[in-house]
Design a protein around this motif. Structure first.
Motif, PDB file in Angstrom:
ATOM      1  N   PHE A  70       0.824  -1.206   0.000  1.00  0.00           N
ATOM      2  CA  PHE A  70       0.000   0.000   0.000  1.00  0.00           C
ATOM      3  C   PHE A  70       0.860   1.259   0.000  1.00  0.00           C
ATOM      4  O   PHE A  70       0.518   2.254  -0.640  1.00  0.00           O
ATOM      5  CB  PHE A  70      -0.955   0.007   1.190  1.00  0.00           C
ATOM      6  N   ALA A  71       1.987   1.235   0.709  1.00  0.00           N
ATOM      7  CA  ALA A  71       2.877   2.391   0.727  1.00  0.00           C
ATOM      8  C   ALA A  71       3.446   2.657  -0.665  1.00  0.00           C
ATOM      9  O   ALA A  71       3.494   3.816  -1.120  1.00  0.00           O
ATOM     10  CB  ALA A  71       4.002   2.174   1.734  1.00  0.00           C
ATOM     11  N   VAL A  72       3.863   1.612  -1.337  1.00  0.00           N
ATOM     12  CA  VAL A  72       4.394   1.769  -2.698  1.00  0.00           C
ATOM     13  C   VAL A  72       3.311   2.307  -3.628  1.00  0.00           C
ATOM     14  O   VAL A  72       3.559   3.207  -4.441  1.00  0.00           O
ATOM     15  CB  VAL A  72       4.968   0.435  -3.220  1.00  0.00           C
ATOM     16  N   ALA A  73       2.095   1.780  -3.494  1.00  0.00           N
ATOM     17  CA  ALA A  73       0.987   2.262  -4.327  1.00  0.00           C
ATOM     18  C   ALA A  73       0.689   3.732  -4.048  1.00  0.00           C
ATOM     19  O   ALA A  73       0.433   4.511  -4.973  1.00  0.00           O
ATOM     20  CB  ALA A  73      -0.254   1.409  -4.090  1.00  0.00           C
ATOM     21  N   GLY A  74       0.746   4.135  -2.793  1.00  0.00           N
ATOM     22  CA  GLY A  74       0.498   5.527  -2.448  1.00  0.00           C
ATOM     23  C   GLY A  74       1.560   6.463  -2.993  1.00  0.00           C
ATOM     24  O   GLY A  74       1.249   7.523  -3.543  1.00  0.00           O
ATOM     25  N   VAL A  75       2.817   6.074  -2.853  1.00  0.00           N
ATOM     26  CA  VAL A  75       3.910   6.909  -3.374  1.00  0.00           C
ATOM     27  C   VAL A  75       3.819   7.016  -4.888  1.00  0.00           C
ATOM     28  O   VAL A  75       3.987   8.094  -5.464  1.00  0.00           O
ATOM     29  CB  VAL A  75       5.277   6.333  -2.939  1.00  0.00           C
ATOM     30  N   THR A  76       3.526   5.921  -5.533  1.00  0.00           N
ATOM     31  CA  THR A  76       3.397   5.923  -6.986  1.00  0.00           C
ATOM     32  C   THR A  76       2.235   6.796  -7.432  1.00  0.00           C
ATOM     33  O   THR A  76       2.349   7.557  -8.401  1.00  0.00           O
ATOM     34  CB  THR A  76       3.196   4.485  -7.505  1.00  0.00           C
ATOM     35  N   GLY A  77       1.117   6.720  -6.732  1.00  0.00           N
ATOM     36  CA  GLY A  77      -0.040   7.537  -7.074  1.00  0.00           C
ATOM     37  C   GLY A  77       0.239   9.016  -6.908  1.00  0.00           C
ATOM     38  O   GLY A  77      -0.140   9.841  -7.752  1.00  0.00           O
ATOM     39  N   ARG A  78       0.915   9.381  -5.836  1.00  0.00           N
ATOM     40  CA  ARG A  78       1.252  10.800  -5.620  1.00  0.00           C
ATOM     41  C   ARG A  78       2.241  11.303  -6.678  1.00  0.00           C
ATOM     42  O   ARG A  78       2.127  12.425  -7.148  1.00  0.00           O
ATOM     43  CB  ARG A  78       1.812  11.000  -4.230  1.00  0.00           C
ATOM     44  N   ALA A  79       3.187  10.473  -7.046  1.00  0.00           N
ATOM     45  CA  ALA A  79       4.138  10.873  -8.091  1.00  0.00           C
ATOM     46  C   ALA A  79       3.417  11.075  -9.412  1.00  0.00           C
ATOM     47  O   ALA A  79       3.712  12.011 -10.165  1.00  0.00           O
ATOM     48  CB  ALA A  79       5.234   9.818  -8.237  1.00  0.00           C
TER      49      ALA A  79
END
Length: 92
Positions: A70-79
């Motif tokens: 979920f953290a990776v998905a969140g960082v990717t989404g924000r980028a």
């Protein structure tokens, strides 16, 4: 397990759609990522049992791995949102 197979197929299809410039490469990376996850989870679960943390420890390992995903998905989404806000082309 059949529902898991369908989810993987849908996620790989989404990766292929998002990478219109190199769909074969995206499909290969998506499949490799699922294979790494399928190998890492049982290995980590066995490692914590072998380290003496007990038979409930793999549940916590699973929770940590899901949290990381979920953290990776969140960082990717924000980028992706930042890139879209700066006028960069947004690929989907």
């Amino acid at each position: 397990m059949a529902s898991g197979k369908h989810a993987v197929r849908r996620l790989i299809a989404r990766a292929l759609y998002a990478a219109q410039g190199a769909p074969t490469l995206a499909g290969g990376f998506a499949t490799a990522a699922f294979n790494v996850g399928a190998a890492l989870g049982p290995w980590a679960g066995g490692a914590v049992i072998g380290a003496g943390f007990g038979y409930r420890a793999p549940v916590w390992v699973s929770a940590v791995l899901v949290g990381l995903a979920f953290a990776v998905a969140g960082v990717t989404g924000r980028a992706r949102e930042r890139a879209a806000g700066q006028g960069a082309p947004l690929r989907r």
